[in-house]
Design an enzyme around this catalytic site. Structure first.
Site, PDB file in Angstrom:
ATOM      1  N   GLU A 175      39.788  36.814  34.056  1.00 20.21           N
ATOM      2  CA  GLU A 175      39.008  37.999  33.701  1.00 20.21           C
ATOM      3  C   GLU A 175      39.869  39.241  33.496  1.00 20.21           C
ATOM      4  O   GLU A 175      39.364  40.353  33.437  1.00 20.21           O
ATOM      5  CB  GLU A 175      37.967  38.260  34.785  1.00 20.21           C
ATOM      6  N   HIS A 251      33.505  41.290  39.897  1.00 15.45           N
ATOM      7  CA  HIS A 251      34.943  41.489  39.753  1.00 15.45           C
ATOM      8  C   HIS A 251      35.467  42.291  40.949  1.00 15.45           C
ATOM      9  O   HIS A 251      34.716  43.058  41.562  1.00 15.45           O
ATOM     10  CB  HIS A 251      35.284  42.277  38.472  1.00 15.45           C
ATOM     11  N   CYS A 372      35.908  49.825  34.430  1.00 13.74           N
ATOM     12  CA  CYS A 372      35.691  48.775  33.438  1.00 13.74           C
ATOM     13  C   CYS A 372      36.149  49.213  32.055  1.00 13.74           C
ATOM     14  O   CYS A 372      36.603  48.400  31.252  1.00 13.74           O
ATOM     15  CB  CYS A 372      34.202  48.409  33.373  1.00 13.74           C
TER      16      CYS A 372
END
Length: 446
Positions: A175, A251, A372
């Site tokens: 990721e 995450h 993000c």
């Protein structure tokens, strides 16, 4: 004198910004599925953040949006004919897959790649490994355009290495920087790279979440470290707390953030908190500095409040006076527990002495906050000069992009609009013009 600076490459929100709710495990994304979005407002909110931080003297750049819809995906699974035919049939037969092809998720550039600066790598180059994002269909197709963009921006092979994504199998679920943190005495000094994984593919006895999927594997993190040529004594692998993942912490950057030698983390961030802190202390001692952990207890901020406000999905930025600013979404000020904690943090006399708050509601409703939106890339002065300059945020670029958004973006986008072939034509025209503005026309020449 060390002139290395950390550039934050924010994802420029694309014209297809929509709420499809495709990311199971991301509570904010899932809770806003199929609601009306405002692409114009989303892009302007992101640009305002970039401009404000650049004006403060922070090194700021952007990653361009990806072309949408992704006709490669739709045609690869049997939708044929003209572009209009493809969209019409997909809308009838597979509307969720059509939404995947229109995914707005590339705006969250923390998932674009994992980055190791030249101070950490054996060959002295800045290394990027494009994330395969293979846990979600809508993100798994990003890697081709991400690699294309990174290779266009970081073209000098003597200074930069852009690695292809890892094999797209469950064993190597990757990721990107959302599960990676670099700690150091200074951006140009050798640092410690912290990789946080959610599960272990080849150990059936390893703990794993039960409700939501763990997206990052230990095997992927180890592979990235090998590709980048990292020093083993300054590379730390730790497991995320499976119970936190099951509460919506999909995450690590939803539960911890680091910068310099400071790690701001929730007590439920890691499976074995004390072992993580000890490992980081030893590794940072090898790098010539001392860890400054800032632990947030569950009694101060419950995990549910951390997820709702995205307290940890913030940016820790080093200021010229040696202190740090914490860039938070506006939602942090609206959550009583989080606002109370932040007031105490700034007043504590610790390394963080300033809060910077931004309205990023369009991004937040889709499941992503300030952290993000950005990919961190530490660059020496020579490396910064060698990258493509057209993506560096300036007042001139900001003005051009605001005008461009005004010309091309809709202020309302509903799920049914994704079937409209005119939307696809609008987006293609907008991105072709953007390529010219940024000096990267090749990005949208397919």
């Amino acid at each position: 004198m060390d002139t290395t600076r950390e550039f934050n490459f924010d994802g420029l929100v694309g014209p297809s910004h929509n709420y499809a709710g495709l990311s199971f495990g991301n509570v904010a994304s899932f809770s806003n599925v199929k609601s009306m979005s405002n692409p114009k407002q989303a892009a302007l909110q992101g640009l305002a953040k970039m401009r404000a931080l650049a004006a403060r003297g922070f090194a700021q750049a952007l990653l361009p949006p990806q072309l949408r819809p992704d006709f490669r995906l739709l045609r690869s699974i049997g939708f044929g004919g003209s572009d209009a035919d493809v969209l019409a049939r997909a809308a009838r037969e597979a509307p969720v897959i059509l939404a995947c092809a229109y995914s707005a998720a590339p705006m969250w550039s923390a998932n674009a790649a994992t980055v190791s600066p030249s101070a950490d790598t054996m060959d002295g180059r800045v290394h990027f490994t494009v994330a395969n994002l293979n846990s979600k269909l809508h993100r798994s197709y990003e890697q081709t355009q991400t690699a294309r963009a990174l290779r266009s921006i970081f073209r000098d092979g003597t200074r930069f290495a852009v690695h292809d994504a890892l094999p797209a199998t469950p064993a190597f679920g990757d990721e990107g920087a959302a599960n990676h943190t670099r700690l150091c005495a200074a951006h140009g000094a050798a640092g410690v790279e912290l990789f946080v994984y959610g599960r272990v593919e080849f150990d059936a006895a390893a703990l794993a979440p039960q409700r939501f999927p763990a997206r990052q594997t230990l095997e992927a993190s180890q592979a990235v470290a090998r590709l980048h040529g990292l020093q083993p004594q300054r590379t730390v692998y730790v497991q995320q707390d499976p119970a936190a993942i099951d509460q919506g912490v999909f995450h690590n950057d939803v539960i911890a953030v680091g910068n310099g030698n400071v790690l701001l983390y929730h007590q439920q961030a890691f499976l074995d908190e004390s072992a993580v802190i000890t490992a980081l202390q030893h590794a940072l001692a090898d790098a010539g500095t001392e860890l400054q952990p800032i632990r947030v207890a569950s009694s101060q901020v419950p995990v549910a409040d951390a997820v709702a406000s995205y307290l940890f999905n913030s940016q820790l930025l080093s200021k010229s006076d040696g202190r740090m600013a914490l860039v938070v979404p506006q939602e942090c000020q609206e959550n009583p527990a989080v606002a109370r904690y932040l007031q105490g943090l700034v007043a504590s006399g610790g390394p963080v002495d300033e809060l910077i708050s931004f309205d990023l509601r369009q991004s937040m409703r889709n499941g992503g906050g300030p952290a993000c939106l950005r990919l961190r890339v530490a660059l020496s002065a020579a490396e910064a000069a060698a990258m493509h300059q057209g993506v560096v945020m300036t007042e001139s670029l900001y003005a051009s992009l605001v005008a461009w958004v005004g010309r091309h973006y809709r202020d309302r986008l509903a799920p049914q609009d994704l079937a409209d072939p005119l939307l696809a034509i609008e987006i293609q025209a907008a991105l072709e013009e953007l390529g010219m503005i940024l000096g990267l026309p090749e990005l949208y020449a397919f």
